[in-house]
Design a protein around this motif. Structure first.
Motif, PDB file in Angstrom:
ATOM      1  N   LEU A  19      -3.604  -5.996  -6.445  1.00  0.00           N
ATOM      2  CA  LEU A  19      -2.165  -5.778  -6.652  1.00  0.00           C
ATOM      3  C   LEU A  19      -1.357  -6.905  -6.010  1.00  0.00           C
ATOM      4  O   LEU A  19      -0.239  -6.699  -5.557  1.00  0.00           O
ATOM      5  CB  LEU A  19      -1.753  -4.429  -6.065  1.00  0.00           C
ATOM      6  N   GLU A  20      -1.921  -8.074  -5.998  1.00  0.00           N
ATOM      7  CA  GLU A  20      -1.299  -9.223  -5.331  1.00  0.00           C
ATOM      8  C   GLU A  20       0.125  -9.443  -5.835  1.00  0.00           C
ATOM      9  O   GLU A  20       0.369  -9.583  -7.039  1.00  0.00           O
ATOM     10  CB  GLU A  20      -2.124 -10.475  -5.584  1.00  0.00           C
ATOM     11  N   GLY A  21       1.081  -9.447  -4.899  1.00  0.00           N
ATOM     12  CA  GLY A  21       2.463  -9.746  -5.238  1.00  0.00           C
ATOM     13  C   GLY A  21       3.236  -8.610  -5.873  1.00  0.00           C
ATOM     14  O   GLY A  21       4.447  -8.762  -6.137  1.00  0.00           O
ATOM     15  N   ARG A  22       2.596  -7.482  -6.117  1.00  0.00           N
ATOM     16  CA  ARG A  22       3.325  -6.348  -6.710  1.00  0.00           C
ATOM     17  C   ARG A  22       4.278  -5.755  -5.669  1.00  0.00           C
ATOM     18  O   ARG A  22       4.063  -5.853  -4.466  1.00  0.00           O
ATOM     19  CB  ARG A  22       2.363  -5.264  -7.197  1.00  0.00           C
ATOM     20  N   ARG A  23       5.318  -5.075  -6.163  1.00  0.00           N
ATOM     21  CA  ARG A  23       6.343  -4.507  -5.297  1.00  0.00           C
ATOM     22  C   ARG A  23       6.403  -3.006  -5.560  1.00  0.00           C
ATOM     23  O   ARG A  23       6.742  -2.578  -6.659  1.00  0.00           O
ATOM     24  CB  ARG A  23       7.669  -5.193  -5.580  1.00  0.00           C
ATOM     25  N   ALA A  24       6.052  -2.236  -4.521  1.00  0.00           N
ATOM     26  CA  ALA A  24       5.826  -0.804  -4.694  1.00  0.00           C
ATOM     27  C   ALA A  24       6.776   0.041  -3.857  1.00  0.00           C
ATOM     28  O   ALA A  24       7.079  -0.290  -2.709  1.00  0.00           O
ATOM     29  CB  ALA A  24       4.382  -0.457  -4.322  1.00  0.00           C
ATOM     30  N   LEU A  25       7.208   1.160  -4.438  1.00  0.00           N
ATOM     31  CA  LEU A  25       7.944   2.198  -3.727  1.00  0.00           C
ATOM     32  C   LEU A  25       7.134   3.482  -3.843  1.00  0.00           C
ATOM     33  O   LEU A  25       6.812   3.913  -4.955  1.00  0.00           O
ATOM     34  CB  LEU A  25       9.329   2.392  -4.339  1.00  0.00           C
ATOM     35  N   ILE A  26       6.800   4.081  -2.693  1.00  0.00           N
ATOM     36  CA  ILE A  26       5.982   5.288  -2.645  1.00  0.00           C
ATOM     37  C   ILE A  26       6.772   6.384  -1.957  1.00  0.00           C
ATOM     38  O   ILE A  26       7.118   6.256  -0.772  1.00  0.00           O
ATOM     39  CB  ILE A  26       4.669   5.043  -1.879  1.00  0.00           C
ATOM     40  N   THR A  27       7.082   7.471  -2.656  1.00  0.00           N
ATOM     41  CA  THR A  27       7.758   8.583  -1.990  1.00  0.00           C
ATOM     42  C   THR A  27       6.719   9.452  -1.285  1.00  0.00           C
ATOM     43  O   THR A  27       5.582   9.583  -1.733  1.00  0.00           O
ATOM     44  CB  THR A  27       8.569   9.431  -2.983  1.00  0.00           C
ATOM     45  N   GLY A  28       7.117  10.024  -0.149  1.00  0.00           N
ATOM     46  CA  GLY A  28       6.143  10.743   0.664  1.00  0.00           C
ATOM     47  C   GLY A  28       5.091   9.807   1.203  1.00  0.00           C
ATOM     48  O   GLY A  28       3.942  10.209   1.429  1.00  0.00           O
ATOM     49  N   GLY A  29       5.478   8.559   1.448  1.00  0.00           N
ATOM     50  CA  GLY A  29       4.512   7.533   1.843  1.00  0.00           C
ATOM     51  C   GLY A  29       4.153   7.522   3.311  1.00  0.00           C
ATOM     52  O   GLY A  29       3.358   6.694   3.746  1.00  0.00           O
ATOM     53  N   ASP A  30       4.714   8.434   4.068  1.00  0.00           N
ATOM     54  CA  ASP A  30       4.472   8.433   5.511  1.00  0.00           C
ATOM     55  C   ASP A  30       3.148   9.057   5.894  1.00  0.00           C
ATOM     56  O   ASP A  30       2.548   8.705   6.916  1.00  0.00           O
ATOM     57  CB  ASP A  30       5.593   9.196   6.219  1.00  0.00           C
ATOM     58  N   SER A  31       2.653  10.021   5.107  1.00  0.00           N
ATOM     59  CA  SER A  31       1.468  10.778   5.520  1.00  0.00           C
ATOM     60  C   SER A  31       0.691  11.243   4.302  1.00  0.00           C
ATOM     61  O   SER A  31       1.127  11.075   3.155  1.00  0.00           O
ATOM     62  CB  SER A  31       1.872  11.991   6.379  1.00  0.00           C
ATOM     63  N   GLY A  32      -0.465  11.848   4.554  1.00  0.00           N
ATOM     64  CA  GLY A  32      -1.246  12.448   3.482  1.00  0.00           C
ATOM     65  C   GLY A  32      -1.626  11.461   2.401  1.00  0.00           C
ATOM     66  O   GLY A  32      -2.005  10.312   2.665  1.00  0.00           O
ATOM     67  N   ILE A  33      -1.535  11.900   1.157  1.00  0.00           N
ATOM     68  CA  ILE A  33      -1.884  11.049   0.023  1.00  0.00           C
ATOM     69  C   ILE A  33      -1.028   9.795   0.005  1.00  0.00           C
ATOM     70  O   ILE A  33      -1.513   8.689  -0.260  1.00  0.00           O
ATOM     71  CB  ILE A  33      -1.753  11.836  -1.294  1.00  0.00           C
ATOM     72  N   GLY A  34       0.273   9.951   0.310  1.00  0.00           N
ATOM     73  CA  GLY A  34       1.165   8.801   0.305  1.00  0.00           C
ATOM     74  C   GLY A  34       0.748   7.729   1.283  1.00  0.00           C
ATOM     75  O   GLY A  34       0.821   6.533   0.986  1.00  0.00           O
TER      76      GLY A  34
END
Length: 294
Positions: free
Chosen positions: A49-64
């Motif tokens: 995923l080189e250079g990709r720009r990602a937003l992950i909700t619930g990214g603090d714990s668990g699956i995220g």
């Protein structure tokens, strides 16, 4: 001759009963026993995923968190959205992202707010110069004694986090996304095999399947792929925060593999769907359920 390189999936992670425990929602990792595995020591990136720009909700714990660690080790820039009460977990995740060689973007706030969802997308675009990967992962669930025992305000909480927020976020993100971008939703085995104790949560997860498939059809001609991952029973803070401490000793034992999954065991599914390896995959729901069928 025995191949000692094979790993038995039934015993790869703990098969011991989870001890009875309970937390107030949304739950924190440090209070869980045992601690979940997010792939901190095991996930090896290959720069897919080189250079990709990602937003992950619930990214603090668990699956995220597992997805954030994997994406960072695959070379992506990673923003994580989370509740302010989850700051401790978010900072831990941020450290793992930093260790992978990229600067994390931490975005606290309440996904029930349409304006906050718009701001999440705008802040990610401003920080990274664009948005290529949107992982709609955050969710809220509570144990329900019966349909007559669901408080209206909590029902609205479930629906706004699990359904309204994905719509708000996708609506803001899609105009910024170019061909080759990817949206991944987190649905659930509950969307296909619902429990009466999670009736409102299950409703929203079934709706996310329809959302995923409809959005994939809409955005396909623009070269934007939309897929979903459907986890089975996974050991995350959401589980002790659901309000069913007596269920925990049996949690995950109803799967063919006989145990609950760990967040790390989902990371590869999200990486695959986000990467060019899945360039002809859209509108799919990938089950990671320990063998339970959808």
């Amino acid at each position: 001759m025995i191949n000692d390189q094979l790993i038995d999936p039934t015993t790869k992670h703990t098969t011991d009963p989870f001890p009875r425990q309970e937390q107030a929602p949304p739950g924190l990792t440090e209070r869980m026993a045992p601690q979940p595995d997010h792939g901190e020591q095991s996930y090896r990136g290959n720069r897919r995923l080189e250079g990709r720009r990602a937003l992950i909700t619930g990214g603090d714990s668990g699956i995220g968190r597992a997805v954030a660690i994997a994406f960072a080790r695959e070379g992506a820039n990673v923003a994580i959205a989370y509740l302010p009460s989850e700051q401790v977990d978010a900072e831990e995740t941020a450290q793992w992202i930093s260790d992978a060689g990229t600067d994390p973007l931490l975005l606290p706030g309440d996904l029930r707010s349409e304006q906050h969802c718009k701001d999440l997308v705008a802040h990610t675009e401003q920080a990274f110069g664009g948005l290529d990967l949107l992982v709609l992962n955050a969710a809220h669930q509570r144990n329900r004694g019966g349909i007559d025992e669901i408080p209206t305000d909590d029902f609205e909480h479930v629906v706004r986090v699990n359904l309204f927020a994905p719509v708000f976020l996708a609506r803001a993100a899609v105009p910024l996304m170019e061909a080759g971008s990817s949206i991944i939703t987190t649905t659930s085995i509950q969307g296909f095999d619902p429990s009466n104790e999670l009736v409102d949560y299950a409703m929203t997860k079934a709706a996310l399947v329809a959302f995923t498939k409809a959005l994939a059809e809409e955005l396909g001609p623009r070269g934007i792929r939309v897929n979903a991952v459907a986890p089975g029973p996974i050991w995350t803070p959401l589980i002790p925060a659901t309000g069913w401490p007596d269920h925990l000793p049996e949690f995950g034992r109803n799967t063919p593999l006989g145990r609950a999954g760990q967040p790390a065991e989902l990371a590869g599914a999200y990486v695959y769907l986000a990467s060019d390896d899945a360039s002809y995959v859209s509108g799919a729901v990938l089950p990671v359920t320990g063998g339970r069928g959808l």
